[in-house]
Design an enzyme around this catalytic site. Structure first.
Site, short mmCIF file in Angstrom:
data_model
loop_
_atom_site.label_atom_id
_atom_site.label_comp_id
_atom_site.label_asym_id
_atom_site.label_seq_id
_atom_site.Cartn_x
_atom_site.Cartn_y
_atom_site.Cartn_z
N GLU A 141 26.95 41.50 43.41
CA GLU A 141 26.93 40.74 42.16
C GLU A 141 27.85 39.53 42.21
OE1 GLU A 141 25.99 43.91 38.75
OE2 GLU A 141 27.92 44.22 39.70
N CYS A 199 32.64 33.66 40.48
CA CYS A 199 33.34 34.76 41.13
C CYS A 199 32.37 35.38 42.14
CB CYS A 199 33.75 35.77 40.06
SG CYS A 199 34.49 37.27 40.67
N CYS A 227 33.68 48.55 48.92
CA CYS A 227 35.05 48.15 49.26
C CYS A 227 35.82 49.39 49.70
CB CYS A 227 35.73 47.53 48.04
SG CYS A 227 37.43 46.99 48.33
N CYS A 283 41.31 51.29 45.32
CA CYS A 283 42.10 51.18 44.09
C CYS A 283 41.50 52.11 43.03
CB CYS A 283 42.12 49.75 43.57
SG CYS A 283 42.86 48.58 44.73
N CYS A 296 39.35 50.78 39.93
CA CYS A 296 38.32 49.74 40.12
C CYS A 296 36.95 50.34 40.38
CB CYS A 296 38.71 48.84 41.28
SG CYS A 296 37.53 47.52 41.57
N GLU A 304 37.19 43.25 49.52
CA GLU A 304 38.53 42.74 49.81
C GLU A 304 38.35 41.60 50.83
OE1 GLU A 304 41.79 42.78 49.03
OE2 GLU A 304 41.99 41.46 50.75
N LEU A 338 48.83 42.81 42.12
CA LEU A 338 50.10 43.54 42.25
C LEU A 338 50.03 44.86 41.48
CD1 LEU A 338 52.89 43.18 43.57
CD2 LEU A 338 53.67 42.20 41.40
N HIS A 339 49.86 44.76 40.19
CA HIS A 339 49.57 45.90 39.31
C HIS A 339 50.69 46.93 39.15
CE1 HIS A 339 45.76 44.01 39.40
NE2 HIS A 339 45.19 44.71 40.35
N CYS A 343 36.31 41.95 35.35
CA CYS A 343 36.99 42.39 36.57
C CYS A 343 36.89 43.90 36.70
CB CYS A 343 38.47 42.07 36.52
SG CYS A 343 38.82 40.37 36.20
N1 SAH Z 1 39.97 42.97 46.50
C1 SAH Z 1 40.51 41.82 45.87
C2 SAH Z 1 39.51 41.06 44.98
C3 SAH Z 1 38.61 41.85 44.05
S1 SAH Z 1 39.26 42.55 42.58
C4 SAH Z 1 41.73 42.18 45.09
O1 SAH Z 1 42.06 43.35 45.00
O2 SAH Z 1 42.42 41.28 44.62
C5 SAH Z 1 39.63 41.31 41.46
C6 SAH Z 1 40.71 41.73 40.45
O3 SAH Z 1 40.20 42.61 39.44
C7 SAH Z 1 41.84 42.47 41.11
O4 SAH Z 1 43.08 42.03 40.63
C8 SAH Z 1 41.57 43.89 40.67
O5 SAH Z 1 42.69 44.69 40.80
C9 SAH Z 1 41.11 43.68 39.27
N2 SAH Z 1 40.46 44.83 38.65
C10 SAH Z 1 39.84 45.86 39.27
N3 SAH Z 1 39.35 46.72 38.35
C11 SAH Z 1 39.66 46.22 37.15
C12 SAH Z 1 39.39 46.64 35.82
N4 SAH Z 1 38.67 47.73 35.56
N5 SAH Z 1 39.86 45.87 34.82
C13 SAH Z 1 40.53 44.73 35.07
N6 SAH Z 1 40.79 44.27 36.30
C14 SAH Z 1 40.36 45.02 37.33
#
Ligand code: SAH
Length: 338
Positions: free
Chosen positions: A89, A102, A109, A113, A116, A157, A212-213, A330
């Site tokens: 997508e 995007c 992936c 995480c 996600c 990623e 970072l999170h 996201c």
């Molecule tokens: N793998 C890369 C790029 C894809 S994710 C990365 O980790 O940066 C893009 C962003 O969306 C990342 O910051 C990810 O942590 C965030 N993300 C993933 N799931 C999400 C969700 N349910 N709500 C908000 N952001 C989310």
């Protein structure tokens, strides 16, 4: 056979030279493909037939397919089918400063995480360069628009598919073709250190965002398994090197997860971690998905977190929300695509 949309300008020039053709054929072909958007060899009038025949036998000119489009105010989500049947997508967003796309970089992936949606499907394979370029070409043609910004933040990623993503950047930034400014492109990583190190040397003008999170390994390990391979102190050290070398500001993405990483202590710890760095923090209200248990932080918690960072001198914004109604936000990509 290689798809033509995965070939960088330099490689195309080398191809023509190695075939005893003129190097300016690369300029001509790039002009048709990326400036005039003529994809059909038979319509490229100033290229000689012998060259066209050779191109036709050496390269594949086929496209991936748009199979679904969902629209909401200011956002459109596209579902694509690749030639092997896999699906990915892309999300298009209209901002006041331009139109951003995007793009996805992998099918599935492997980063795992916990919050996600995209990562619930393990990596099936990397996307080829042409499959990333074609996301852009097809959406631009579908809407008759020109995209002004690209974020590599869709499924996958990017630093786990380094070469193909970097060739994608080379193609979209080539002044012989799409000619997008490097500063209009952002690559987001969950913290793959070897990728960040290569990237700072290869592309010092492309923006870097770090997912970072969490302000410490204890919390980060719980939600992002990658942090066990690349712990926070090493990650921060690498990012400081990145800033020193490129003199560019880094974006830290921080999703706000209720009761996980949104406490006042977390905010203070984050402020301390980032103090004095050339960076800014993008707080992302978590987008809930039906398959994952995490909840979005309460609004007041997000605002308090924001205030603490601000008071401690950290540049911070709360991400404008896009696409929630069409599961294009996201972390929601792929959720209901099949
Ligand atoms: N793998 C890369 C790029 C894809 S994710 C990365 O980790 O940066 C893009 C962003 O969306 C990342 O910051 C990810 O942590 C965030 N993300 C993933 N799931 C999400 C969700 N349910 N709500 C908000 N952001 C989310």
């Amino acid at each position: 056979m290689k798809n033509i949309f995965g070939i960088t300008y330099n490689d195309l020039e080398a191809y023509f030279l190695s075939n005893n053709d003129k190097s300016f054929r690369a300029t001509q072909l790039y002009d048709f493909l990326y400036k005039k958007r003529v994809f059909d060899l038979t319509k490229m009038n100033n290229i000689p037939n012998t060259t066209k025949e050779k191109l036709n036998t050496d390269f594949d000119f086929s496209f991936i397919k748009i199979i679904k489009k969902q629209e909401d105010t200011d956002v459109k989500k596209y579902l694509f089918e690749l030639t092997d049947g896999n699906r990915i997508e892309s999300v298009l967003m209209y901002h006041n400063y331009g139109i951003s796309l995007c793009v996805s970089s992998q099918v599935g992936c492997n980063m795992g995480c916990k919050f996600c949606e995209s990562g619930r499907l393990k990596k099936v394979r990397n996307l080829e360069t042409y499959e990333i370029i074609e996301q852009l070409l097809l959406i631009e043609a579908d809407l008759n628009i020109r995209i002004t910004h690209i974020v590599v933040m869709g499924i996958g990623e990017p630093f786990d598919n380094y070469d193909n993503v970097m060739n994608f950047i080379r193609i979209v930034t080539s002044n012989k073709g799409i000619d997008l400014g490097s500063r209009h492109i952002t690559v987001s990583t969950c913290g793959v250190i070897p990728g960040i190190i290569k990237f700072m040397h290869d592309f010092d003008q492309v923006n870097l965002a770090i997912s970072l999170h969490a302000p410490n390994d204890t919390i980060r390990n719980k939600i992002m398994p990658i942090s066990k391979a690349y712990p926070l102190n090493k990650l921060m050290k690498t990012i400081k090197e990145y800033i020193k070398l490129t003199n560019r500001r880094v974006t830290f993405e921080y999703i706000m997860l209720d009761d996980i990483n949104d406490s006042l202590e977390c905010a203070k710890e984050l402020a301390k971690l980032l103090k004095g760095m050339n960076c800014y923090v993008n707080l992302i209200p978590y987008n809930e998905t039906e398959n994952i248990q995490f909840k979005r932080s309460k609004k007041v918690q997000i605002l308090t977190f924001y205030d603490i960072l601000k008071k401690n001198g950290i540049a911070v914004t709360i991400r404008r929300e896009f696409g929630g109604n069409v599961d294009a936000a996201c972390g929601q990509l792929r959720a209901k695509s099949n």
